[in-house]
Design a protein around this motif. Structure first.
Motif, PDB file in Angstrom:
ATOM      1  N   PHE A  32     -11.889  -9.730 -10.485  1.00 16.49           N
ATOM      2  CA  PHE A  32     -12.152  -8.872 -11.635  1.00 16.49           C
ATOM      3  C   PHE A  32     -13.281  -7.874 -11.377  1.00 16.49           C
ATOM      4  N   GLU A  33     -14.414  -8.367 -10.896  1.00 17.84           N
ATOM      5  CA  GLU A  33     -15.562  -7.478 -10.700  1.00 17.84           C
ATOM      6  C   GLU A  33     -15.231  -6.347  -9.731  1.00 17.84           C
ATOM      7  N   ASP A  34     -14.520  -6.670  -8.644  1.00 17.81           N
ATOM      8  CA  ASP A  34     -14.160  -5.642  -7.661  1.00 17.81           C
ATOM      9  C   ASP A  34     -13.195  -4.613  -8.250  1.00 17.81           C
ATOM     10  N   VAL A  35     -12.228  -5.070  -9.030  1.00 16.46           N
ATOM     11  CA  VAL A  35     -11.270  -4.146  -9.647  1.00 16.46           C
ATOM     12  C   VAL A  35     -11.988  -3.225 -10.627  1.00 16.46           C
ATOM     13  N   MET A  36     -12.874  -3.776 -11.443  1.00 19.69           N
ATOM     14  CA  MET A  36     -13.594  -2.951 -12.411  1.00 19.69           C
ATOM     15  C   MET A  36     -14.491  -1.925 -11.710  1.00 19.69           C
ATOM     16  N   HIS A  37     -15.156  -2.355 -10.631  1.00 15.57           N
ATOM     17  CA  HIS A  37     -15.987  -1.424  -9.869  1.00 15.57           C
ATOM     18  C   HIS A  37     -15.125  -0.318  -9.263  1.00 15.57           C
ATOM     19  N   LEU A  38     -13.984  -0.683  -8.714  1.00 20.66           N
ATOM     20  CA  LEU A  38     -13.071   0.298  -8.129  1.00 20.66           C
ATOM     21  C   LEU A  38     -12.642   1.322  -9.178  1.00 20.66           C
ATOM     22  N   CYS A  39     -12.307   0.858 -10.365  1.00 19.40           N
ATOM     23  CA  CYS A  39     -11.860   1.761 -11.432  1.00 19.40           C
ATOM     24  C   CYS A  39     -12.994   2.654 -11.944  1.00 19.40           C
ATOM     25  N   ARG A  40     -14.205   2.111 -12.000  1.00 19.45           N
ATOM     26  CA  ARG A  40     -15.352   2.921 -12.442  1.00 19.45           C
ATOM     27  C   ARG A  40     -15.729   3.968 -11.409  1.00 19.45           C
ATOM     28  N   PHE A  65      -4.401   4.606 -11.943  1.00 17.64           N
ATOM     29  CA  PHE A  65      -3.414   3.635 -11.492  1.00 17.64           C
ATOM     30  C   PHE A  65      -3.416   2.410 -12.405  1.00 17.64           C
ATOM     31  N   ALA A  66      -4.595   1.922 -12.758  1.00 16.62           N
ATOM     32  CA  ALA A  66      -4.695   0.772 -13.672  1.00 16.62           C
ATOM     33  C   ALA A  66      -4.080   1.119 -15.025  1.00 16.62           C
ATOM     34  N   THR A  67      -4.316   2.326 -15.502  1.00 18.96           N
ATOM     35  CA  THR A  67      -3.726   2.762 -16.771  1.00 18.96           C
ATOM     36  C   THR A  67      -2.204   2.782 -16.683  1.00 18.96           C
ATOM     37  N   LEU A  68      -1.669   3.273 -15.569  1.00 16.40           N
ATOM     38  CA  LEU A  68      -0.217   3.283 -15.374  1.00 16.40           C
ATOM     39  C   LEU A  68       0.352   1.864 -15.357  1.00 16.40           C
ATOM     40  N   LEU A  69      -0.351   0.942 -14.695  1.00 16.76           N
ATOM     41  CA  LEU A  69       0.102  -0.450 -14.659  1.00 16.76           C
ATOM     42  C   LEU A  69       0.113  -1.056 -16.058  1.00 16.76           C
ATOM     43  N   LEU A 116       0.828  -1.214   0.000  1.00 17.31           N
ATOM     44  CA  LEU A 116       0.000   0.000   0.000  1.00 17.31           C
ATOM     45  C   LEU A 116       0.856   1.255   0.000  1.00 17.31           C
ATOM     46  N   PHE A 117       1.965   1.240   0.732  1.00 20.03           N
ATOM     47  CA  PHE A 117       2.885   2.385   0.752  1.00 20.03           C
ATOM     48  C   PHE A 117       3.391   2.679  -0.654  1.00 20.03           C
ATOM     49  N   ASN A 118       3.793   1.635  -1.377  1.00 23.81           N
ATOM     50  CA  ASN A 118       4.304   1.823  -2.733  1.00 23.81           C
ATOM     51  C   ASN A 118       3.220   2.292  -3.695  1.00 23.81           C
ATOM     52  N   ILE A 119       2.004   1.805  -3.512  1.00 27.40           N
ATOM     53  CA  ILE A 119       0.885   2.281  -4.337  1.00 27.40           C
ATOM     54  C   ILE A 119       0.617   3.752  -4.053  1.00 27.40           C
ATOM     55  N   GLU A 120       0.641   4.126  -2.777  1.00 30.10           N
ATOM     56  CA  GLU A 120       0.382   5.519  -2.392  1.00 30.10           C
ATOM     57  C   GLU A 120       1.414   6.472  -2.967  1.00 30.10           C
ATOM     58  N   ARG A 121       2.641   6.023  -3.112  1.00 30.51           N
ATOM     59  CA  ARG A 121       3.690   6.884  -3.692  1.00 30.51           C
ATOM     60  C   ARG A 121       3.363   7.233  -5.131  1.00 30.51           C
ATOM     61  N   VAL A 122       2.649   6.340  -5.827  1.00 37.89           N
ATOM     62  CA  VAL A 122       2.323   6.564  -7.229  1.00 37.89           C
ATOM     63  C   VAL A 122       1.011   7.333  -7.376  1.00 37.89           C
ATOM     64  N   THR A 123       0.023   7.004  -6.547  1.00 39.36           N
ATOM     65  CA  THR A 123      -1.327   7.535  -6.758  1.00 39.36           C
ATOM     66  C   THR A 123      -1.763   8.613  -5.779  1.00 39.36           C
ATOM     67  N   ASN A 124      -1.206   8.615  -4.578  1.00 37.17           N
ATOM     68  CA  ASN A 124      -1.618   9.548  -3.529  1.00 37.17           C
ATOM     69  C   ASN A 124      -3.135   9.525  -3.316  1.00 37.17           C
ATOM     70  N   SER A 154       5.009  -6.372  -7.302  1.00 32.64           N
ATOM     71  CA  SER A 154       4.547  -6.504  -8.683  1.00 32.64           C
ATOM     72  C   SER A 154       3.208  -7.230  -8.677  1.00 32.64           C
ATOM     73  N   LEU A 155       2.583  -7.256  -9.838  1.00 29.30           N
ATOM     74  CA  LEU A 155       1.326  -7.977  -9.977  1.00 29.30           C
ATOM     75  C   LEU A 155       1.567  -9.375 -10.516  1.00 29.30           C
ATOM     76  N   LEU A 156       0.851 -10.328  -9.960  1.00 32.52           N
ATOM     77  CA  LEU A 156       0.892 -11.717 -10.415  1.00 32.52           C
ATOM     78  C   LEU A 156      -0.432 -12.024 -11.082  1.00 32.52           C
ATOM     79  N   GLY A 157      -0.359 -12.532 -12.290  1.00 35.43           N
ATOM     80  CA  GLY A 157      -1.557 -12.903 -13.028  1.00 35.43           C
ATOM     81  C   GLY A 157      -1.314 -12.745 -14.518  1.00 35.43           C
TER      82      GLY A 157
END
Length: 189
Positions: free
Chosen positions: A106-114, A122-126, A5-13, A75-78
């Motif tokens: 998947f459904e949770d990630v898509m809802h989060l992004c919407r 963040f998803a676009t950056l990834l 979460l710390f590393n994510i926060e550095r990118v997205t705040n 990193s992301l695994l998948g």
């Protein structure tokens, strides 16, 4: 979870609300060494941040496993393509060590992004990062000599040679394990 979460926060705040929304969809999971996370031909219904451990993406070609990529902590695994298209994965994804994940479906990630533009960005950056790495690797395989690919791996990702079995590193570089052994010994490099 805090380091990821710390590393994510550095990118997205993210705001406190956005951070809490992400934390709600994360589910810890531990995989054993050499456990398949996604099998080629299956749907990739989840994707996960690696909290501790490492994984390998690979193809099966004529009875051989050809390593595509190695992923480590933060990193992301998948299967990116399988996950975001919700079509069968073209790649196998497996752990190499005991791997602690922060998994999301998947459904949770898509809802989060919407719902939250921060997470859409963040998803676009990834995805941009993934495309950049894929293009760089493809160019290297097409243009660079195996010795150059080995030297670059040593310079840019030395932990790969310390944590990944030699036969997987060799297949990633497009060389035989014997050639990798010569490179490591300094012969012919």
């Amino acid at each position: 979870m805090q380091r990821v979460l710390f590393n994510i926060e550095r990118v997205t705040n993210p705001t406190a609300e956005e951070k809490a929304a992400l934390e709600r969809i994360i589910h810890p999971r531990v995989l054993a060494p050499n456990e398949i996370y996604v099998r080629a031909g299956d749907l990739c219904k989840t994707i996960a941040f690696i909290e501790k451990g490492c994984g390998r993406l690979f193809y099966e070609v004529d009875g051989w496993e050809v390593s595509k990529e190695f992923v480590f902590e933060n990193s992301l695994l998948g299967s990116f393509v399988g996950f975001f298209t919700q079509k069968p994965s073209n790649v196998n994804v497996a752990t190499l060590e005991e791997t602690h994940l922060l998994e999301m479906n998947f459904e949770d990630v898509m809802h989060l992004c919407r719902t939250y533009p921060t997470w859409q960005r963040f998803a676009t950056l990834l995805l941009q990062d993934q495309l950049t790495r894929v293009e760089r690797r493809e160019a290297s395989l097409l243009r660079d000599a195996p010795e150059d690919r080995y030297r670059r791996l040593l310079q840019e990702h030395p932990k790969v040679l310390n944590r990944i079995p030699g036969e997987f590193v060799a297949s990633y570089l497009g060389i035989t394990p014997e050639t990798l052994g010569r490179y490591r010994a300094g012969v012919g490099v």
